[in-house]
Design an enzyme around this catalytic site. Structure first.
Site, PDB file in Angstrom:
ATOM      1  N   ASP A 345      59.882 -10.077  63.711  1.00 18.69           N
ATOM      2  CA  ASP A 345      59.168  -9.061  62.927  1.00 18.69           C
ATOM      3  C   ASP A 345      59.895  -7.723  63.086  1.00 18.69           C
ATOM      4  OD1 ASP A 345      57.027  -7.944  61.436  1.00 18.69           O
ATOM      5  OD2 ASP A 345      55.843  -7.540  63.236  1.00 18.69           O
ATOM      6  N   GLU A 348      63.531  -4.441  59.955  1.00 18.43           N
ATOM      7  CA  GLU A 348      64.140  -3.701  58.832  1.00 18.43           C
ATOM      8  C   GLU A 348      65.278  -2.799  59.313  1.00 18.43           C
ATOM      9  OE1 GLU A 348      60.845  -3.904  59.480  1.00 18.43           O
ATOM     10  OE2 GLU A 348      60.582  -5.517  58.015  1.00 18.43           O
ATOM     11  N   ASP A 425      52.961  -7.347  55.017  1.00 16.65           N
ATOM     12  CA  ASP A 425      51.580  -6.879  55.191  1.00 16.65           C
ATOM     13  C   ASP A 425      50.889  -6.627  53.853  1.00 16.65           C
ATOM     14  OD1 ASP A 425      52.264  -7.054  57.797  1.00 16.65           O
ATOM     15  OD2 ASP A 425      52.367  -4.896  58.159  1.00 16.65           O
TER      16      ASP A 425
HETATM   17  O1  MIG Z   1      53.345  -2.906  62.634  1.00 16.23           O
HETATM   18  O2  MIG Z   1      52.917  -7.675  65.284  1.00 16.23           O
HETATM   19  O3  MIG Z   1      54.016  -7.703  59.416  1.00 16.23           O
HETATM   20  O4  MIG Z   1      52.397  -9.706  60.482  1.00 16.23           O
HETATM   21  O5  MIG Z   1      50.860  -9.063  62.736  1.00 16.23           O
HETATM   22  C1  MIG Z   1      52.677  -4.113  62.731  1.00 16.23           C
HETATM   23  C2  MIG Z   1      51.874  -7.082  64.588  1.00 16.23           C
HETATM   24  C3  MIG Z   1      53.580  -5.130  63.381  1.00 16.23           C
HETATM   25  C4  MIG Z   1      53.713  -6.396  61.371  1.00 16.23           C
HETATM   26  C5  MIG Z   1      53.717  -7.765  60.788  1.00 16.23           C
HETATM   27  C6  MIG Z   1      52.401  -8.420  61.030  1.00 16.23           C
HETATM   28  C7  MIG Z   1      52.117  -8.482  62.506  1.00 16.23           C
HETATM   29  C8  MIG Z   1      52.148  -7.073  63.094  1.00 16.23           C
HETATM   30  N1  MIG Z   1      53.435  -6.438  62.804  1.00 16.23           N
END
Ligand code: MIG
Length: 706
Positions: A345, A348, A425
């Site tokens: 995650d 980016e 999200d």
């Molecule tokens: O800023 O890890 O898109 O699926 O649950 C939030 C927490 C960080 C973003 C992801 C989301 C995930 C969440 N993450």
């Protein structure tokens, strides 16, 4: 090359001829156009291509599409004139409709929670790829081989790539059909390797199931409610203070025990790993990275620090081969605790409190292996791709006999070689549910077949109606995961009413029954690049009535899915596809399924996880065409591991012929070294809105009376 041209001609003609002189055909009959002053060091080796395409011939004079390059205000621009009446598609991870004419898409990966449903925000991934479909059904695809920040504009007569970076090459593929175009795309970008079968099951997630006891309780509930399911996900709070590759000593003190428990109940486990490494002496990941000098640097050459969940973080410079190798080694002990898959995650990369929530453009990356060093502006859009490339290396190192499963939020054209994806999200709202269809279709057309949305919606509270509706269609997407954010009400299938639970169970049951067919579709995607979930126009690219349809869709070649809330959708083949039901529950929510005349769809018996699915008893849904004929394929292998690459699989061809009141079905192994299974077979004859089931029979040739 420009020099050679100007030798022959006066200055006026040079511009156009220079272009002609610098375009080639690759050995795969793809045109490549080089701009004047092209500097390969700013772009190559390209992350898009599996290997550098080889230019072998001059471009033929009858090549239909051409590129004109220009420079303006420091921008590098490539324009491609297109004919009238072309429907445009692709452009990656985008909101808005399936048909992409008249759009501007910014390619700059950012963390965009609760994005809008149409246009505007740029999201987590970039795919410099536009495909076009002409009236006559022929197709073209355009790739801008450029990782720098750029905008795609799709006017009706003109496709423009406008980049803030140096001049870049453009590749144009011309094919007789969109199917052939997808094949040509993966011939360039590489084929998705087969995911493990378990990853095609139902996934249950939330931010965050905590502590481990809660995770076990979710597992128990899934089994108790008889929701077929394969995977439970661990979001960031399993970590010790958000330190990646660690476990919270209170909530997850014994990950082996938790994972054993889940495995005993036929679940696989996926754990999150973010790119940010907490800056902290004594924390092994940070110590190793600092000792190896592995971090992305700021403009002064010092290790860049940016805030993410753990506070100040270092970021591995994934452009460097030695950093990827180091990163890969980190997975060894981690996976050994019983972790089956990894969720990358925030790649980016997301950095809190910075311009556009990411690192400064003048940060420095070092490259290596033929890649020159460069600014973050160049490598930003491939930060995620390079991260999952390293993660995949790590999973393979940890478990060489297992197919890696990685889910990545950020990626780039070509990144399907390393990871599956989800659409980030989204919002718990009906318009986001509707959006999820064109979004996933478009990702599939952009070379990422393994994708899906957070079912039920991520941001804000979901509700009974939405979870029922979304699950009823979500089960036909390639990736099927229910997930939501912190601080919201639960949204598991059982979180609302008995009715919602029943609707979800029926829908998920249907997916598990369809699994032999779905797995065969994934196999097809891994060979010829056809998306698993595809627009109706893929059935007949000459049928103009299908071009805009983005509520109904196809799962593989033979199954059409229509959400209950989409009343009049376009119909392929003049409406001749046959409606049928799987498990006859007229609950008002299940998607309408239609089968293509002339096809056979293999179904498994209901199972509670993919581990239980056996193909020794199969139901074959047979829908004959006007001539009374039908055929289909069934792909089987071990569902994990790589022996299939050595031929250990079984590809079965199924054929049916209807004569008078008799239906004869034959099965024959077409390919593969795996011995065909002895099996019981039941025919489901699909006709007139119903399925008429035969008795169970054995043998490879079965005749039934209708
Ligand atoms: O800023 O890890 O898109 O699926 O649950 C939030 C927490 C960080 C973003 C992801 C989301 C995930 C969440 N993450």
């Amino acid at each position: 090359m420009t020099l050679r041209v100007s030798f022959f001609l006066g200055s006026l003609a040079v511009a156009s001829l220079a272009m002609a002189q610098t375009s080639f055909l690759t050995n795969d009959s793809v045109a490549v156009f080089y701009p004047p002053h092209y500097d390969g060091k700013q772009h190559q080796p390209s992350p898009i291509f599996e290997r550098e395409p080889v230019a072998v011939n001059q471009l033929t004079t009858d090549w239909p599409l051409h590129v004109s390059f220009s420079q303006k205000n420091g921008h590098s621009i490539a324009k491609i004139d297109i004919e009238d009446d072309v429907d445009l598609y692709g452009t990656g991870e985008v909101t808005g409709p399936l048909r992409r004419n008249g759009r501007t898409i910014e390619l700059w990966n950012i963390d965009t929670p609760a994005y809008g449903v149409d246009g505007g925000s740029h999201l987590y991934q970039s795919h410099p790829w536009v495909m076009g479909l002409r009236k006559n059904g022929t197709a073209f695809g355009i790739i801008a081989d450029n990782t720098w920040r750029q905008k795609i504009t799709t006017d009706d007569h003109l496709v423009t790539f406008d980049s803030e970076g140096p001049a870049f090459r453009v590749f144009i593929i011309e094919r007789e059909s969109p199917q052939a175009l997808m094949q040509a795309l993966v011939n360039l970008t590489g084929k998705m390797s087969l995911p493990p079968l378990w990853s095609l099951g139902y996934h249950q997630c939330r931010h965050t199931y905590y502590p481990d006891g809660k995770v076990m309780e979710i597992a128990d509930q899934l089994r108790r409610h008889r929701i077929p399911s394969d995977v439970i996900w661990m979001d960031i709070d399993y970590m010790d203070g958000y330190r990646i590759f660690t476990f919270d000593p209170k909530g997850f003190e014994n990950p082996n025990r938790l994972n054993d428990y889940l495995h005993q109940h036929s679940f696989k486990t996926v754990y999150m790993i973010d790119p940010g490494v907490k800056v902290e002496k004594g924390y092994f990941v940070d110590d190793q990275g600092t000792a190896g000098d592995y971090w992305v640097k700021d403009r002064n050459g010092k290790a860049f620090e940016g805030n993410v969940w753990p506070g100040a973080c270092h970021f591995p410079d994934f452009t460097r081969p030695e950093v990827r190798t180091w990163w890969a080694t980190l997975y060894k002990d981690f996976m050994a605790k019983g972790v089956d898959g990894v969720w990358n995650d925030m790649n980016e990369p997301a950095v809190f409190g910075q311009h556009e929530n990411t690192m400064p453009g003048d940060n420095q990356h070092k490259g290596g292996d033929g890649l020159t060093s460069g600014s973050h502006l160049r490598f930003h859009n491939v930060f995620g791709l390079n991260m999952v490339r390293a993660s995949r290396q790590g999973l393979l190192l940890a478990n060489p006999q297992k197919r890696p499963f990685i889910l990545s939020r950020s990626n780039f054209l070509g990144g399907h070689r390393y990871a599956a994806t989800w659409t980030g999200d989204n919002l718990s709202a009906p318009d986001h549910m509707e959006l999820s269809i064109p979004m996933s279709l478009t990702l599939g057309l952009s070379g990422q077949p393994f994708n899906g949305p957070d079912i039920g919606g991520f941001c804000e509270n979901s509700n009974a109606e939405l979870v029922a509706q979304w699950t009823a269609i979500g089960v036909y997407f390639p990736f099927v995961r229910n997930h939501n954010t912190k601080g919201t009400i639960p949204q598991e299938p059982w979180a609302f009413t008995q009715k919602v639970l029943d609707v979800c169970r029926t829908a998920i049951n249907r997916r598990y029954m369809l699994m032999p067919y779905i797995y065969t579709c994934f196999r097809e995607a891994s060979i010829n690049g056809m998306p698993v979930m595809r627009p109706l126009f893929m059935n007949d690219s000459k049928d103009l009535s299908l071009r805009k349809e983005d509520r109904a869709f196809l799962l593989g070649p033979n199954l059409m899915v229509r959400p209950q809330w989409a009343a009049d959708v376009a119909q392929p083949d003049g409406g001749s596809w046959q409606s049928f039901s799987l498990e006859d529950h007229a609950d008002g929510y299940q998607a309408e399924l239609r089968q293509r005349p002339g096809s056979i769809i293999p179904l498994a018996n209901l199972a509670q996880s993919t581990a239980e699915i056996r193909t020794d008893s199969l139901t074959l849904l047979v829908c004959v065409d006007r001539d009374g004929l039908a055929k289909g394929q069934l792909y089987e292998d071990e569902g994990d591991g790589f022996d299939y690459q050595k031929g250990l699989y079984c590809l079965t061809e199924m054929k049916a012929i209807k004569e008078k009141k008799q239906l004869k079905v034959t099965l024959c192994q077409k390919d593969g070294l795996m011995a065909p299974t002895e099996r019981k077979i039941r025919i489901g004859y699909v006709h007139g809105g119903k399925v008429k089931y035969s008795h169970w029979k054995t043998g490879n040739e079965i005749t039934i009376s209708l």
